[in-house]
Design a protein around this motif. Structure first.
Motif, PDB file in Angstrom:
ATOM      1  N   PRO A 252       0.830  -1.211   0.000  1.00 42.81           N
ATOM      2  CA  PRO A 252       0.000   0.000   0.000  1.00 42.81           C
ATOM      3  C   PRO A 252       0.860   1.254   0.000  1.00 42.81           C
ATOM      4  CG  PRO A 252       0.063  -0.955   2.190  1.00 42.81           C
ATOM      5  CD  PRO A 252       0.826  -1.891   1.304  1.00 42.81           C
ATOM      6  N   LEU A 253       0.439   2.251  -0.776  1.00 40.90           N
ATOM      7  CA  LEU A 253       1.114   3.542  -0.812  1.00 40.90           C
ATOM      8  C   LEU A 253       0.364   4.521   0.094  1.00 40.90           C
ATOM      9  CD1 LEU A 253       1.876   3.761  -4.656  1.00 40.90           C
ATOM     10  CD2 LEU A 253       3.216   2.674  -2.829  1.00 40.90           C
ATOM     11  N   SER A 254       0.674   5.809  -0.008  1.00 33.35           N
ATOM     12  CA  SER A 254       0.015   6.814   0.846  1.00 33.35           C
ATOM     13  C   SER A 254      -1.422   7.040   0.384  1.00 33.35           C
ATOM     14  CB  SER A 254       0.779   8.132   0.787  1.00 33.35           C
ATOM     15  OG  SER A 254       2.063   7.997   1.359  1.00 33.35           O
ATOM     16  N   PRO A 255      -2.380   6.989   1.289  1.00 38.57           N
ATOM     17  CA  PRO A 255      -3.762   7.323   0.917  1.00 38.57           C
ATOM     18  C   PRO A 255      -3.927   8.830   0.793  1.00 38.57           C
ATOM     19  CG  PRO A 255      -3.640   6.891   3.258  1.00 38.57           C
ATOM     20  CD  PRO A 255      -2.266   6.610   2.706  1.00 38.57           C
ATOM     21  N   VAL A 256      -4.830   9.254  -0.077  1.00 34.48           N
ATOM     22  CA  VAL A 256      -5.150  10.676  -0.216  1.00 34.48           C
ATOM     23  C   VAL A 256      -6.652  10.851  -0.028  1.00 34.48           C
ATOM     24  CG1 VAL A 256      -3.197  11.268  -1.703  1.00 34.48           C
ATOM     25  CG2 VAL A 256      -5.309  10.429  -2.730  1.00 34.48           C
ATOM     26  N   PHE A 257      -7.030  11.996   0.527  1.00 36.43           N
ATOM     27  CA  PHE A 257      -8.431  12.225   0.866  1.00 36.43           C
ATOM     28  C   PHE A 257      -8.912  13.564   0.344  1.00 36.43           C
ATOM     29  CE2 PHE A 257      -7.011   9.110   3.899  1.00 36.43           C
ATOM     30  CZ  PHE A 257      -8.097   8.256   4.017  1.00 36.43           C
TER      31      PHE A 257
END
Length: 302
Positions: A252-257
């Motif tokens: 998993p990479l960085s989540p963005v919101f």
């Protein structure tokens, strides 16, 4: 420390960046700050988790060039990374920086840098596309590789410092800011008790709800942990993916919101950490409390 050789290359590839932009949230009605977000592959190489049209490159002399709006605005940051030779810069008054993290937005650019030994992490901030910069030094215990830095708004941000301990173990220090990076506070919690492995991404949906991702391990994929109290307590998060994806290693990479809507890229690999065959995406409508696999966003390499 993990190798920083990947910092010597141009990190943004137009085709990949375009795909990542298309798959990420686009609105900003909630006040979300839209910036280019970086992660790490399972092999430790920088990769874009979300592209906001800004990028950076490292010159042969180690100087950082930030490129805004697809390169229409280019500035030289007061930051020196490891030069192409991999050695220091003879005669320079500024120590060569070894490990860095980037967040690049129109109204807030943040470059976090570490160095040799136990030198504290520094964060360089610009709020006007590189015309002016200020530098903030974190506390004396902040030494390490500040690989993940991001801002949810122009005030609220986070920084994760990584310390590679060997044999696949990595400790992490979480810092947060509520004043646009002018000051940073260490968050004491159980982060390293829950999953002290090699991190590949980090991100916050709200001031309290945050996530960290780690390179694939056999017993826990995709390896995600979550906090709902601003980083004081963390727990493992189970995400179910389809049967046809179980043959791949999942990072998993960085989540963005964007408000409550989130997008989480997951790299699939086989036969080696950097033999990446696809990026698939999880989406959320509730600030990351639940995630759903969205097959329509799959990007398979040919």
């Amino acid at each position: 420390m993990k190798s920083t050789g990947a910092f010597k290359r141009l990190l943004i590839h137009a085709a990949v960046a375009g795909l990542l932009t298309a798959c990420a949230p686009s609105g900003d009605e909630s006040g979300t700050l839209k910036g280019t977000v970086y992660s790490r592959t399972s092999g430790g190489k920088p990769v874009v988790a979300y592209d906001a049209g800004h990028s950076y490159a490292i010159g042969a002399d180690g100087l950082v060039q930030v490129r805004y709006d697809g390169g229409r605005v280019q500035v030289e940051a007061p930051q020196r990374l490891r030069p192409e030779s991999g050695e220091g810069t003879p005669g320079s008054d500024d120590p060569t920086e070894y490990d860095s993290g980037f967040f690049l937005a129109d109204r807030l650019t943040a470059i976090a840098s570490g160095g040799p030994g136990k030198r504290p992490v520094e964060v360089r901030i610009s709020e006007n596309q590189g015309k002016d910069w200020r530098t903030v030094r974190l506390d004396e215990n902040s030494y390490g590789a500040p690989e993940f830095i991001g801002f949810r708004t122009r005030k609220e941000g986070w920084l994760v410092v990584c310390r590679f301990m060997g044999m696949g173990r990595e400790d992490h220090l979480l810092y947060t800011t509520e004043d646009g990076g002018k000051s940073w506070a260490r968050v004491d919690g159980n982060l390293n008790e829950v999953y002290p492995r090699v991190a590949t991404g980090a991100g916050f949906a709200t001031k309290d709800i945050g996530f960290m991702g780690f390179r694939y391990e056999t017993e826990f994929q995709p390896a995600l942990i979550r906090t709902e109290d601003g980083g004081k307590t963390w727990s493992k998060l189970t995400v179910n993916l389809p049967e046809e994806l179980k043959a791949y290693s999942k990072t998993p990479l960085s989540p963005v919101f964007d408000g409550k809507k989130g997008t989480l890229p997951v790299q699939l690999s086989r036969d080696g950490a950097d033999n990446i065959v696809a990026t698939v995406y999880l989406t959320s409508e509730d600030s990351g409390r639940t995630w759903t696999y969205d097959k329509s966003l799959d990007q398979w390499k040919k």
